[in-house]
Structure formats: structure tokens, C-alpha cells
Design a protein around this motif. Structure first.
Motif, short mmCIF file in Angstrom:
data_model
loop_
_atom_site.label_atom_id
_atom_site.label_comp_id
_atom_site.label_asym_id
_atom_site.label_seq_id
_atom_site.Cartn_x
_atom_site.Cartn_y
_atom_site.Cartn_z
N THR A 31 0.82 -1.21 0.00
CA THR A 31 0.00 0.00 0.00
C THR A 31 0.85 1.27 0.00
OG1 THR A 31 -0.28 -0.41 2.37
CG2 THR A 31 -2.14 -0.93 0.95
N ARG A 36 2.59 6.09 -2.92
CA ARG A 36 3.67 6.91 -3.50
C ARG A 36 3.47 7.09 -5.00
NH1 ARG A 36 6.34 4.68 0.90
NH2 ARG A 36 6.68 2.71 -0.15
N ASP A 57 1.55 10.05 9.66
CA ASP A 57 0.24 9.55 10.09
C ASP A 57 -0.30 8.54 9.09
OD1 ASP A 57 -0.42 10.74 12.55
OD2 ASP A 57 -0.72 12.67 11.54
N VAL A 59 -3.09 7.12 6.51
CA VAL A 59 -4.16 7.55 5.61
C VAL A 59 -5.44 6.89 6.13
CG1 VAL A 59 -4.94 7.44 3.19
CG2 VAL A 59 -2.50 7.76 3.72
N MET A 64 -8.06 3.47 2.47
CA MET A 64 -7.16 2.33 2.32
C MET A 64 -7.92 1.04 2.03
SD MET A 64 -4.40 3.83 2.47
CE MET A 64 -3.51 2.35 2.06
N GLY A 85 2.37 -3.78 4.31
CA GLY A 85 1.92 -2.44 4.74
C GLY A 85 0.43 -2.35 4.97
N ARG A 88 -2.96 -1.99 8.71
CA ARG A 88 -2.20 -1.22 9.70
C ARG A 88 -3.06 -0.81 10.88
NH1 ARG A 88 1.94 0.65 5.93
NH2 ARG A 88 3.60 1.78 6.98
N GLN A 92 -8.83 -2.07 9.55
CA GLN A 92 -8.40 -2.58 8.23
C GLN A 92 -8.34 -4.11 8.25
OE1 GLN A 92 -4.73 -0.74 6.90
NE2 GLN A 92 -5.52 1.33 7.21
N ARG A 129 13.94 8.54 2.47
CA ARG A 129 12.66 8.73 1.80
C ARG A 129 12.03 10.04 2.27
NH1 ARG A 129 8.96 3.53 2.63
NH2 ARG A 129 7.77 4.95 3.96
N ARG A 140 5.80 7.97 13.06
CA ARG A 140 5.44 6.66 12.51
C ARG A 140 5.61 5.54 13.53
NH1 ARG A 140 8.01 7.59 7.66
NH2 ARG A 140 9.19 5.68 7.67
P1 AMP Z 1 5.09 2.26 3.92
O1 AMP Z 1 5.74 2.38 2.60
O2 AMP Z 1 4.32 0.97 4.09
O3 AMP Z 1 6.01 2.54 5.07
O4 AMP Z 1 3.96 3.41 3.97
C1 AMP Z 1 4.31 4.77 3.89
C2 AMP Z 1 3.15 5.64 4.42
O5 AMP Z 1 1.98 5.40 3.62
C3 AMP Z 1 2.70 5.34 5.85
O6 AMP Z 1 3.49 6.02 6.82
C4 AMP Z 1 1.26 5.84 5.82
O7 AMP Z 1 1.20 7.25 5.88
C5 AMP Z 1 0.81 5.42 4.42
N1 AMP Z 1 0.22 4.06 4.42
C6 AMP Z 1 0.71 2.93 3.80
N2 AMP Z 1 -0.09 1.87 4.01
C7 AMP Z 1 -1.09 2.32 4.80
C8 AMP Z 1 -2.23 1.71 5.39
N3 AMP Z 1 -2.48 0.39 5.24
N4 AMP Z 1 -3.06 2.48 6.14
C9 AMP Z 1 -2.82 3.79 6.31
N5 AMP Z 1 -1.78 4.43 5.80
C10 AMP Z 1 -0.91 3.72 5.05
#
Ligand code: AMP
Length: 182
Positions: A31, A36, A57, A59, A64, A85, A88, A92, A129, A140
Motif C-alpha cells: 500500500t 507513492r 500519520d 491515511v 485504504m 503495509g 495497519r 483494516q 525517503r 510513525r
Molecule cells: P510504507 O511504505 O508501508 O512505510 O507506507 C508509507 C506511508 O503510507 C505510511 O506512513 C502511511 O502514511 C501510508 N500508508 C501505507 N499503508 C497504509 C495503510 N495500510 N493504512 C494507512 N496508511 C498507510
């Protein structure tokens, strides 16, 4: 076969999920990568998501859950997926469980990649990143503890959680993951 790869930010879920999906012939769904891509494309969803992401934070769940349900229905997800991912939050996780159940499917394995906090901070500091600024990283980790750790308890209670040591060489971790997925 549907596998969840769970773990803290910086635990190496992304690296390992790609390898695991490759060796098991499953589709890798991440996700964070999807979000991204939306940010890069400048879509409405990307604009909404970016403000949350930059702060560290989550989303909102409704966004999602809709996103993952669409991807699970898309062609290529037929043999099963490695989810990276997601979920979370417990909300969900429940939505995922019931969505899969409606299609006669389930989460077959929830694998928790265990990495010490000291190692996480070290890895996140070296990644560079957009959302890896110190404030966002701290946020986070707090969000992970408050909102994502309960997901581990959710799958542990369902008898589906396996723990894998996430420190050491990438290949060794992968071998442990493949064994846990069996
Ligand atoms: P990641 O690449 O998995 O570390 O995700 C990067 C960012 O995307 C997270 O810090 C959240 O802001 C958002 N994100 C990714 N997956 C989720 C999810 N399942 N629920 C909510 N936000 C998400």
C-alpha cells in the motif's frame, strides 16, 4: 494463499515481501508503494494521502480499505497475494478478513517480522525517503505502537500469527520467511 507481512516501519517488509512473493509465485501488494505512485501522478488521492504520509500519520481507513479491495479483485491476484503495509489498523484487518471471506478466501498466514527498536531507528535513518525526516519517523513509530501493534494481537488471537526474526542477512531472513509461509 494470502500472506500478510507485518512489522514496524523499517523492519524490512518491502525488501522481503518482494522476494517472498517471487519465490511463492504470489502477487506483491504494497500500500505504501501504491500511495507513492498516486503522489507522483498528482492524483486527488495522492494529494490527500501525501499530507498524512509526510506527517507520519496513517491515511484514513475508508480510503485504504477501498484501495486494497480494488487491488484484490484485479487480475493477477488470483493465486494469492503477499500484503505489505496492510492492514495497519484493526479496522483494516477486520475489513480485509470479511472481504476475503466474501470471496471464500482468508488470510492464511500473518507473519510478524521482528526487529528491535534500536535497529529500526538505525535503518530508518539511512533510507532517505520523503517521509523519513526525524519528526515523521518518530511519529510513525508512535502510530505503529498505538494503531498497528493491535493488528498483531488480532491475528495472534485467531491463531494465525507466526514470528520471524528480522535481523541479520537478507537471504537468511528470506529463508526463515519461506519456512514460516509453509
Ligand atoms: P510504507 O511504505 O508501508 O512505510 O507506507 C508509507 C506511508 O503510507 C505510511 O506512513 C502511511 O502514511 C501510508 N500508508 C501505507 N499503508 C497504509 C495503510 N495500510 N493504512 C494507512 N496508511 C498507510
Amino acid at each position: 494463499m494470502n500472506i500478510l507481512l507485518l512489522g514496524a516501519p523499517g523492519a524490512g517488509k518491502g525488501t522481503q515481501a518482494v522476494l517472498l512473493a517471487g519465490s511463492l509465485g504470489l502477487k506483491h501488494l504494497a500500500t505504501g508503494d501504491m500511495l507513492r505512485a498516486e503522489v507522483k501522478a498528482g492524483s486527488e488521492l495522492g494529494k490527500l494521502a501525501n499530507s498524512y504520509m509526510l506527517r507520519g500519520d496513517l491515511v484514513p481507513d475508508d480510503v485504504m480499505i477501498r484501495m486494497i479491495q480494488e487491488r484484490l479483485k484485479a487480475p493477477g491476484a488470483g493465486k494469492g497475494v503477499v500484503l505489505d503495509g496492510f492492514p495497519r489498523t484493526v479496522g483494516q484487518a477486520r475489513a480485509l478478513d470479511s472481504g476475503l471471506e466474501r470471496s471464500g478466501l482468508r488470510v492464511d498466514r500473518a507473519i510478524y517480522l521482528v526487529v528491535s527498536e534500536e535497529e529500526l531507528v538505525k535503518r530508518l535513518a539511512g533510507r532517505g525517503r520523503a517521509d523519513d525526516a526525524p519528526e515523521a519517523v518518530r511519529r510513525r513509530l508512535v502510530v505503529y505502537r498505538d494503531q498497528t501493534e493491535p493488528v498483531l494481537a488480532h491475528y495472534r488471537a485467531a491463531g494465525r500469527l507466526k514470528e520471524v526474526a528480522g535481523e541479520g542477512e537478507i537471504d537468511d531472513i528470506q529463508r526463515r520467511l519461506v519456512a514460516a509461509a509453509k
